[in-house]
Design a protein around this motif. Structure first.
Motif, PDB file in Angstrom:
ATOM      1  N   ASP A   1      -5.740 -65.057   1.110  1.00 21.47           N
ATOM      2  CA  ASP A   1      -6.144 -63.710   1.504  1.00 21.47           C
ATOM      3  C   ASP A   1      -5.030 -63.061   2.315  1.00 21.47           C
ATOM      4  OD1 ASP A   1      -7.553 -61.448   1.932  1.00 21.47           O
ATOM      5  OD2 ASP A   1      -9.203 -62.373   3.029  1.00 21.47           O
ATOM      6  N   LEU A   2      -4.015 -62.574   1.606  1.00 24.49           N
ATOM      7  CA  LEU A   2      -2.847 -61.948   2.238  1.00 24.49           C
ATOM      8  C   LEU A   2      -2.569 -60.647   1.493  1.00 24.49           C
ATOM      9  CD1 LEU A   2       0.164 -64.432   2.653  1.00 24.49           C
ATOM     10  CD2 LEU A   2      -0.969 -63.114   4.429  1.00 24.49           C
ATOM     11  N   ALA A   3      -2.104 -59.637   2.208  1.00 25.30           N
ATOM     12  CA  ALA A   3      -1.756 -58.382   1.547  1.00 25.30           C
ATOM     13  C   ALA A   3      -0.635 -58.636   0.542  1.00 25.30           C
ATOM     14  CB  ALA A   3      -1.317 -57.369   2.591  1.00 25.30           C
ATOM     15  N   VAL A   4      -0.678 -57.940  -0.582  1.00 22.78           N
ATOM     16  CA  VAL A   4       0.378 -58.086  -1.591  1.00 22.78           C
ATOM     17  C   VAL A   4       1.457 -57.050  -1.301  1.00 22.78           C
ATOM     18  CG1 VAL A   4       0.921 -57.998  -4.052  1.00 22.78           C
ATOM     19  CG2 VAL A   4      -1.296 -58.895  -3.297  1.00 22.78           C
ATOM     20  N   PRO A   5       2.693 -57.509  -1.026  1.00 26.48           N
ATOM     21  CA  PRO A   5       3.760 -56.556  -0.675  1.00 26.48           C
ATOM     22  C   PRO A   5       4.195 -55.704  -1.868  1.00 26.48           C
ATOM     23  CG  PRO A   5       4.397 -58.849  -0.189  1.00 26.48           C
ATOM     24  CD  PRO A   5       3.178 -58.891  -1.038  1.00 26.48           C
ATOM     25  N   ASP A   6       4.967 -54.675  -1.581  1.00 22.44           N
ATOM     26  CA  ASP A   6       5.558 -53.850  -2.633  1.00 22.44           C
ATOM     27  C   ASP A   6       6.821 -54.556  -3.119  1.00 22.44           C
ATOM     28  OD1 ASP A   6       6.726 -52.029  -4.269  1.00 22.44           O
ATOM     29  OD2 ASP A   6       6.619 -50.338  -2.859  1.00 22.44           O
ATOM     30  N   PHE A   7       6.635 -55.445  -4.081  1.00 23.73           N
ATOM     31  CA  PHE A   7       7.758 -56.266  -4.549  1.00 23.73           C
ATOM     32  C   PHE A   7       8.865 -55.407  -5.165  1.00 23.73           C
ATOM     33  CE2 PHE A   7       4.153 -59.424  -5.148  1.00 23.73           C
ATOM     34  CZ  PHE A   7       4.475 -60.176  -4.046  1.00 23.73           C
ATOM     35  N   GLU A   8       8.468 -54.306  -5.792  1.00 19.10           N
ATOM     36  CA  GLU A   8       9.454 -53.445  -6.450  1.00 19.10           C
ATOM     37  C   GLU A   8      10.442 -52.882  -5.424  1.00 19.10           C
ATOM     38  OE1 GLU A   8       7.585 -50.431  -8.834  1.00 19.10           O
ATOM     39  OE2 GLU A   8       9.497 -49.576  -9.455  1.00 19.10           O
ATOM     40  N   ALA A   9       9.904 -52.476  -4.264  1.00 19.81           N
ATOM     41  CA  ALA A   9      10.785 -51.939  -3.213  1.00 19.81           C
ATOM     42  C   ALA A   9      11.775 -53.002  -2.755  1.00 19.81           C
ATOM     43  CB  ALA A   9       9.945 -51.441  -2.041  1.00 19.81           C
ATOM     44  N   ALA A  10      11.320 -54.271  -2.737  1.00 19.70           N
ATOM     45  CA  ALA A  10      12.188 -55.364  -2.286  1.00 19.70           C
ATOM     46  C   ALA A  10      13.403 -55.534  -3.194  1.00 19.70           C
ATOM     47  CB  ALA A  10      11.393 -56.666  -2.217  1.00 19.70           C
ATOM     48  N   CYS A  11      13.300 -55.086  -4.441  1.00 22.67           N
ATOM     49  CA  CYS A  11      14.419 -55.245  -5.385  1.00 22.67           C
ATOM     50  C   CYS A  11      15.667 -54.489  -4.933  1.00 22.67           C
ATOM     51  CB  CYS A  11      14.019 -54.765  -6.782  1.00 22.67           C
ATOM     52  SG  CYS A  11      12.755 -55.783  -7.541  1.00 22.67           S
ATOM     53  N   ASN A  12      15.498 -53.470  -4.100  1.00 26.37           N
ATOM     54  CA  ASN A  12      16.644 -52.664  -3.677  1.00 26.37           C
ATOM     55  C   ASN A  12      17.173 -53.041  -2.298  1.00 26.37           C
ATOM     56  OD1 ASN A  12      16.409 -51.100  -6.045  1.00 26.37           O
ATOM     57  ND2 ASN A  12      14.732 -49.957  -5.097  1.00 26.37           N
ATOM     58  N   ALA A  13      16.636 -54.102  -1.711  1.00 29.15           N
ATOM     59  CA  ALA A  13      16.963 -54.384  -0.302  1.00 29.15           C
ATOM     60  C   ALA A  13      18.341 -55.030  -0.117  1.00 29.15           C
ATOM     61  CB  ALA A  13      15.877 -55.257   0.323  1.00 29.15           C
ATOM     62  N   GLY A  14      18.910 -55.599  -1.178  1.00 27.77           N
ATOM     63  CA  GLY A  14      20.221 -56.236  -1.034  1.00 27.77           C
ATOM     64  C   GLY A  14      20.146 -57.568  -0.296  1.00 27.77           C
ATOM     65  N   VAL A  15      21.317 -58.176  -0.066  1.00 21.78           N
ATOM     66  CA  VAL A  15      21.349 -59.488   0.589  1.00 21.78           C
ATOM     67  C   VAL A  15      22.203 -59.485   1.849  1.00 21.78           C
ATOM     68  CG1 VAL A  15      20.889 -60.851  -1.482  1.00 21.78           C
ATOM     69  CG2 VAL A  15      23.253 -60.257  -0.911  1.00 21.78           C
ATOM     70  N   LYS A  16      22.621 -58.303   2.283  1.00 22.49           N
ATOM     71  CA  LYS A  16      23.495 -58.232   3.451  1.00 22.49           C
ATOM     72  C   LYS A  16      22.827 -58.929   4.640  1.00 22.49           C
ATOM     73  CE  LYS A  16      26.499 -55.149   3.034  1.00 22.49           C
ATOM     74  NZ  LYS A  16      26.902 -53.812   2.652  1.00 22.49           N
ATOM     75  N   GLY A  17      23.540 -59.884   5.223  1.00 30.97           N
ATOM     76  CA  GLY A  17      22.997 -60.588   6.384  1.00 30.97           C
ATOM     77  C   GLY A  17      22.070 -61.742   6.039  1.00 30.97           C
TER      78      GLY A  17
END
Lengths: 95, 491
Positions: free
Chosen positions: B246-262
């Protein structure tokens, strides 16, 4: 651990799986091979390790103890190979 | 071929919303491609009429300015998901003709989001296999070939039909399930993306059970973003599965643009395995370089119990399977071999209904759970699982995700590995640890073998941190810039 034909016959009986006599020896060899391979786990000392009992640490979800579903016996037996009056039909099991 | 099917799922979604084409056109184009691609044997059941009806309903909703996140998008469903009124076989003779009277939670969520069903996809029998060759309905075939060699290659397994259908552009995405690598390994060898979410992220209700503590559903699609779009709709709490979370489902699509910096990306040294082709290691090095260039910090980590994962898996998975498959007894559904004696009826039904690999696993599972052996095998394996989960926990103190190869080889030929179960099991060497620890893992197309076949990389994340996998997976996908497609030899 080497698995012999007797052990295959026993497992097959427990699993309710008819295994023809001529398959017992090849299966014993296959199972022995796989079990010999998994026995590398014995290299690990796990005496003080707890077995995993829950994949994610969580309490099982509980719901109110009330009837929420049911009353569709026809659906339940719909895929049965044999049924009568919403009962599953099996060979006679009482002597 | 209609250009419509060459789009990504995200592009199809935008086109439908902008009314540049209709869902009816997409469904018809998909059905036509599926019919042409029968040599791939990707589908066990095609449902073009159902697709046409669902697409018409989607077009009506889109015309009213309504519609869900997947409105009008044609998808394929692995034939392990129960679909109401449509044959669901798990690739097994024992379930041939079984038409569930209910719908699995995951597929219901897809239909509620507006997706259109194109049919049921081929798989290894009860998802037990890494090549789709154990299917009662014959193997699905990889759309990719070794250059001009017309030898048929496996599409990986167990979600081989899903992988073949998506790679051949027969539909915009598909459902898969992953017990030891069954989404990630086929995705890797067919040049598509696939994610096994964290255990508990997607409901298992209505999915034919193989090994309940390892099974997890996930999406397969041509891009990482398409997987993100699909997973958001598939995931979520379900009171009908006591292990769903029972956990909220994140906006996975938005995560695709977050990059890997750091981000700190861990490279586990134990994943350098003897005997694996040099090109797999080279691809891995390339992946490390890509993530570094994009701003990630690379750290070496150790997962010391890695070599024990496969042996532990081949105790736990057959043990759970032998229990789960006890229900196929010729009484409630599926095949029945009549006999006047009830026990003989069970035994003969199961002998006739289950294929060779499934019988082998039922026997191993029964043996390791039987009196006198439980402690030595099952309990031992569950303790080793604790050690493997502990390895990951320690590694994730030093990094945010791990980068590994996804498969130890490119696609191999049909029939090449069927005689040696252990060499077949080794296909899951990079993926199976993730299932044992319940973590998420994504496979991303990343390169090409010397024979011209696709190779994939895997990212492994912390529990319920699929977002980091989508971020880093998108970076790898972009860096690889892979545009190759299989030749359409089947059409």
């Amino acid at each position: 651990m080497s698995v012999d034909e007797k052990a295959v016959r026993r497992a097959a009986r427990l699993a309710r799986l008819a295994v023809p006599e001529d398959r017992l020896a090849p299966l014993a060899a296959e199972l022995s091979g796989i079990l010999a391979w998994v026995e590398q786990l014995n290299e690990l000392d796990t005496q003080n390790v707890e077995p995993m009992t829950s994949v994610r640490p969580m309490r099982l979800y509980r719901r109110a103890d009330v009837v929420t579903d049911g009353f569709y016996a026809e659906d339940i037996v719909k895929n049965a190979p044999r049924s009568e009056d919403n009962f599953f039909v099996v060979p006679k099991v009482v002597e | 071929m209609s250009d419509l099917m060459k789009m990504t799922l995200a592009e199809a979604r935008e086109g439908l919303r902008a009314r540049r084409f209709s869902s009816a056109e997409l469904a018809a184009a998909s059905a036509a491609e599926i019919a042409k691609a029968r040599p791939l044997n990707a589908f066990i059941v095609e449902t073009p009429e159902i697709a046409a009806a669902m697409a018409a309903a989607s077009d009506a909703r889109l015309a009213r300015g309504e519609g869900g996140a997947l409105e009008g998008i044609p998808l394929g469903i692995k034939d392990l998901f129960c679909t109401k009124g449509i044959q669901t076989t798990a690739g097994s003779h024992i379930l041939e003709g079984f038409k569930p009277v209910y719908e699995s939670t995951v597929t219901q969520k897809l239909w509620d989001a507006g997706a259109v069903m194109m049919g049921k996809l081929n798989l290894d029998e009860f998802a037990m296999g890494s090549s789709n060759e154990t299917s009662y309905f014959g193997p699905a075939v990889n759309p990719w070939r070794r250059g001009n060699d017309d030898a048929k290659l496996v599409p990986g397994g167990s979600s081989g039909g899903s992988a073949a259908a998506v790679a051949a552009e027969l539909c915009f995405g598909a459902t898969g399930t992953d017990t030891g690598g069954s989404i990630r390994q086929p995705a890797a060898v067919t040049c598509i993306a696939g994610i096994k979410p964290t255990y508990g992220r997607c409901s298992r209700w209505g999915i034919v059970a193989f090994a309940s503590s390892l099974d997890q559903a996930g999406p397969m699609a041509r891009t990482v973003k398409d997987c993100a779009i699909l997973l958001r709709e598939m995931a979520g709490f379900d009171p009908k599965d006591s292990t769903s979370v029972d956990l909220a489902v994140p906006d996975f699509e938005a995560a695709c643009n977050a990059g890997v910096k750091g981000l700190r990306i861990g490279v586990p040294k134990e994943y350098r395995i003897d005997g694996v082709p040099a090109e797999i290691d080279a691809l891995w090095e390339q992946g490390i370089a890509w993530l570094k260039e994009a701003g990630a910090e690379i750290v070496e980590v150790s997962l010391p119990h890695t070599k024990y994962a496969l042996p532990a898996y081949y105790i736990v998975a057959p043990a759970e399977a032998s229990s789960n498959l006890a229900r196929y007894d010729g009484v409630k559904y599926g095949l029945r071999v009549e006999n006047d004696d009830l026990t003989r009826m069970y035994e003969q039904t199961r002998a006739a209904g289950f294929g060779r690999e499934v019988q082998r696993r039922i026997l191993i599972g029964t043996y390791v759970l039987s009196a006198g052996y439980y402690d030595a095998y099952y309990l031992k394996a569950q303790k080793v699982r604790t050690l493997i989960a502990g390895d990951f926990k320690a590694a994730f103190e030093k990094c945010d995700a791990l980068l590994t190869p996804a498969s130890p080889s490119p696609a191999f030929g049909i029939g090449e590995k069927t005689n040696d179960p252990i060499s077949m099991y080794l296909n899951d060497v990079y993926t199976v640890t993730v299932n044992l620890a319940g973590l998420p893992g994504i496979a991303v197309p990343a390169g090409i073998s010397k024979d011209g076949l696709p190779l994939g990389l895997q990212l492994i994340g912390r529990a319920f941190d699929e977002e980091t996998l989508f971020s880093a997976g998108s970076v790898l996908e972009k860096a690889a810039g892979f545009t190759g497609k299989p030749g359409r030899w089947w059409a």
